[in-house]
Design a protein around this motif. Sequence first.
Motif, PDB file in Angstrom:
ATOM      1  N   LEU A 130       0.839  -1.196   0.000  1.00 23.27           N
ATOM      2  CA  LEU A 130       0.000   0.000   0.000  1.00 23.27           C
ATOM      3  C   LEU A 130       0.875   1.247   0.000  1.00 23.27           C
ATOM      4  N   ASP A 131       0.560   2.161  -0.914  1.00 21.70           N
ATOM      5  CA  ASP A 131       1.359   3.379  -1.083  1.00 21.70           C
ATOM      6  C   ASP A 131       0.430   4.485  -1.576  1.00 21.70           C
ATOM      7  N   PRO A 132       0.168   5.516  -0.738  1.00 22.15           N
ATOM      8  CA  PRO A 132      -0.733   6.594  -1.165  1.00 22.15           C
ATOM      9  C   PRO A 132      -0.268   7.293  -2.439  1.00 22.15           C
ATOM     10  N   GLY A 133       1.027   7.223  -2.745  1.00 22.03           N
ATOM     11  CA  GLY A 133       1.543   7.896  -3.931  1.00 22.03           C
ATOM     12  C   GLY A 133       1.621   7.018  -5.166  1.00 22.03           C
ATOM     13  N   HIS A 176      -2.633   2.293  -4.350  1.00 21.36           N
ATOM     14  CA  HIS A 176      -3.256   3.180  -3.366  1.00 21.36           C
ATOM     15  C   HIS A 176      -4.710   2.780  -3.158  1.00 21.36           C
ATOM     16  N   LEU A 177      -5.273   3.256  -2.043  1.00 21.90           N
ATOM     17  CA  LEU A 177      -6.652   2.933  -1.700  1.00 21.90           C
ATOM     18  C   LEU A 177      -7.635   4.005  -2.154  1.00 21.90           C
ATOM     19  N   GLY A 178      -7.182   5.235  -2.242  1.00 25.27           N
ATOM     20  CA  GLY A 178      -8.093   6.317  -2.599  1.00 25.27           C
ATOM     21  C   GLY A 178      -7.423   7.654  -2.414  1.00 25.27           C
ATOM     22  N   PRO A 179      -8.212   8.732  -2.399  1.00 22.73           N
ATOM     23  CA  PRO A 179      -7.629  10.078  -2.358  1.00 22.73           C
ATOM     24  C   PRO A 179      -7.133  10.505  -0.987  1.00 22.73           C
ATOM     25  N   THR A 180      -7.479   9.761   0.061  1.00 19.44           N
ATOM     26  CA  THR A 180      -7.068  10.149   1.409  1.00 19.44           C
ATOM     27  C   THR A 180      -6.020   9.185   1.935  1.00 19.44           C
ATOM     28  N   VAL A 181      -5.286   9.618   2.962  1.00 21.68           N
ATOM     29  CA  VAL A 181      -4.271   8.790   3.602  1.00 21.68           C
ATOM     30  C   VAL A 181      -4.865   8.235   4.893  1.00 21.68           C
ATOM     31  N   THR A 184      -2.368   3.555   9.782  1.00 22.08           N
ATOM     32  CA  THR A 184      -1.942   2.180   9.582  1.00 22.08           C
ATOM     33  C   THR A 184      -2.912   1.191  10.213  1.00 22.08           C
ATOM     34  N   SER A 185      -3.601   1.607  11.267  1.00 18.20           N
ATOM     35  CA  SER A 185      -4.520   0.699  11.957  1.00 18.20           C
ATOM     36  C   SER A 185      -5.826   0.476  11.207  1.00 18.20           C
ATOM     37  N   THR A 186      -6.139   1.320  10.234  1.00 17.21           N
ATOM     38  CA  THR A 186      -7.378   1.153   9.474  1.00 17.21           C
ATOM     39  C   THR A 186      -7.143   0.805   8.007  1.00 17.21           C
ATOM     40  N   ALA A 187      -5.947   1.038   7.510  1.00 17.07           N
ATOM     41  CA  ALA A 187      -5.674   0.767   6.095  1.00 17.07           C
ATOM     42  C   ALA A 187      -5.838  -0.712   5.768  1.00 17.07           C
ATOM     43  N   GLY A 188      -5.441  -1.591   6.689  1.00 20.74           N
ATOM     44  CA  GLY A 188      -5.520  -3.023   6.429  1.00 20.74           C
ATOM     45  C   GLY A 188      -6.929  -3.509   6.208  1.00 20.74           C
TER      46      GLY A 188
END
Length: 203
Positions: A130-133, A176-181, A184-188
Motif C-alpha cells: 500500500l502506497d498513497p503515492g 493506493h486505496l483512494g484520495p485520502t491517507v 496504519t490501523s485502518t488501512a488493512g
Amino acid sequence: MTDGAGRVAECTVTRAGGGVLHLAVRSRRVEPPADPAVIVVQALPKGDRGQLAVELMTEAGVDVIVPWAAQRCVTQWHGERGERALARWRATAREAAKQGRRARCPEVATLASTPDVARAVRSAALAVLLDPGAGTALSSLPLPSSGDLVVIVGPEGGPSPAETAALTEAGAVGAHLGPTVLRTSTAGVVAASVLLSRAGRWA
C-alpha cells in the motif's frame, strides 16, 4: 458452535443451569479454507491500535495477520513484552472471530522481519504494498482466482526506502486505496475489504 478451525456444529440447547449448557447436536459441517486467501502484513501500530486493527480485520474476514517489525515503527516487540503483545493480538482475533461467528479464526503469525515479508511476497499469487503515492488503485489490479493475496500495510510515514526496494524487488506491486491517507490501523481492513469483495467472498 465451532472449534475455530472450520468444524461447525449446529446445536439445540436441551438444558441450562448452574452455568452449564447441555446441547444436542443437530448437524455438522466443515468449512474449507478460503481460496484465494487474504493475508495482511501489518506494521506495528502504536498503543492499542494494533488490537483495533486485528479486531477489524478479523471481523472483515482476513485469513492471516502478520505483525511486521518495520524500521519506522515506534512500537517494538522485544522479549517478554513482545510475547505479551502477540498474545493480546491472538486473543483479540479469537474474540472477534467468535463475535463475527466465523468458522475459522484467523491465524496471527509470529513477528516478521522485512526478509520474512519478502519471502511471503515471493510465494504469493499477488502481493500489494500500500502506497498513497502509487499510480495504480488497488481496486483496479487484476486478481488471481486462487492463491494468497498479500497486502502489506506500512507504519505511519510509510516503509523506508530500503524496505520498499526489498519488497518491490521480491515482487510486490504498489497500489493506493483512494484520495485520502489512512492510519496504519485502518488501512488493512479497508484494503482487505476491497479484495474480499472483488474475490467474491463478500456478496
